[in-house]
Write an enzyme that holds these catalytic residues in place. Sequence first.
Site, PDB file in Angstrom:
ATOM      1  CG  ASP A  85      -1.681  -1.288   1.399  1.00  0.00           C
ATOM      2  OD1 ASP A  85      -2.190  -1.816   0.393  1.00  0.00           O
ATOM      3  OD2 ASP A  85      -1.747  -1.787   2.539  1.00  0.00           O
ATOM      4  CD  GLU A 135      -8.623  -2.448  -1.472  1.00  0.00           C
ATOM      5  OE1 GLU A 135      -9.155  -2.713  -0.390  1.00  0.00           O
ATOM      6  OE2 GLU A 135      -7.827  -3.219  -2.045  1.00  0.00           O
TER       7      GLU A 135
END
Length: 559
Positions: free
Chosen positions: A60, A228
């Site tokens: 991420d 997301e």
Amino acid sequence: MVAEPTEEDHKFEWVEYNELRGNMYLEMQNWALDKFFEVYISDNGDGTFTNPVLYCDYSDPDAIRVGEDYYLVASSFTNTPGLPILHSKDLVNWNLINYCVKNVPEDVSSFRKPRHGEGVWAPSIRYHDGLFYVCFPMPDEGIYMTTASDPYGVWSEPVNIRPGAGWIDPCPFWDDDGKVYLVSGVAKSRIGYNSVLYVTELASDAMSVKGEPVKVFDGNQTGDRTTEGPKLYKRNGYYYIFAPAGGVKPGYQLVLRSRNIYGPYEKRIVLKQGSSDINGPHQGAWVDTPKGDNWFLHFQDVYAAGRIVHLQPMTFEDDWPVIGKKIEGECCGEPVRTYKKPLEVASYNEKETTNPGITDLYLRGWQWNANHEDSWITNENDDESITLYCNYDEKERYIPELPCILLKKWEAPEFEHTYKLDLSQLCKGDYVGVINLGMSYLAVVFEKKEDKIVASSISGRQEFTDGGILYNESETEICSDVPHHVYIKYEVKNIGMRKEKEIPVAPEEIVRYYMSYDGKDYNKVAEISAEAGRWVGVKQGVFALSHNEASNGRLIVAL
């Protein structure tokens, strides 16, 4: 049989540390010692680079440019110190320079036990008015903010700016009029739905929520499942939200665009796998260069090794980004493997961290399995080895449940890492070892029993269920009496590709352990097929424990 030692020598000596990363090599000093090792590097040395730029599980990633410097942050989940910060001058060559948090915040004791897959999730990093901001979620606790005037220094105690479960993947944004906003997603596992993005106004100092969340995108209605990881930017009067969708391994990169921060937003797929071998180009960061070129950093999930970081060129057509190499006849791009470097910079010396809690050991990538205490380790021995003190294991837990495992991510497709273990200071009931930790795990363990040290292998697998974690574990004796000095060679080998449910092919690796008493003659003692952990790649590591509450035993190890 493992070769017998030629002498009993309790003087600790360093061993050669060899690490293979792909087909490219670099000689460098490590820990101020003349230790040669070989590393994977993306920079080809001819003005080009080859993806990934980081063959390491920096999940991420988000990044920013401040002047001529780039800073990258990544998820750290339950490992500590947490929230790693990396620095680069050219977007290709990166150095780990600091961590934002010593331990997972809030109720520190609740993370004294590893809570795999929980803790610190996808962060963002921004710079505004002389201050660095790192915003990160903890899916059960809320959204946090920590700040620093110097990324190499001490970061502020994290503040929970939005308490409550389910809010994830936050990114702050300072608009031209001075207002501050936060874009974020939601976790289905906590609140029952996902794929929805919200924009919320924050207070002027970005340290609390000012307004109510406004839904700006619902991937459930557009067919973009698992939307997301949003990041919010502004260019030419448009607000852009970059967000991956379609799942981590097989997904693609969306961009949403609007003239109003609250929408309505148009959407477009701007990056997908296409004909490349880079699956699921997932969430990341848009950055530019001082001369105005645009680039995009993102991760690729390669199963056992975790989520590795790639760099893609980015252009604009009609105020829509195109990332990677444009696919003929489409509006989106596909990932490039080799490309011209964004920048050519002169060599430089990396600035040293001024964070007193972050030692050289942690800047080499070592982290604990959960919240840690400084008393567990001494890393200032005269020979620069480390000492691990045997923690009392009152409940005789399964190895993955132990907080005091010192772990390191894989840093290459294939490599070997040699540990030298000094077992001379173990007490009765102490057990120490080297572990390969993933959903499936394997450890070579040395236990002090009476006047002997017994070596064995422990293999097992974790299964995460609604009722908790189930373990299936077995133990096999390797040797009933080993000397005080033992070498363990940890080897990762790629053995080909395998079919997976989510993508056609994925790398397949096997981990082998070799043992020696002299550092020259090795015999294989255990092996396991590598399997990633819960949203993290496989890690190697070392630990020291005891069944004896009164033990003052310790393990001395060269990493």
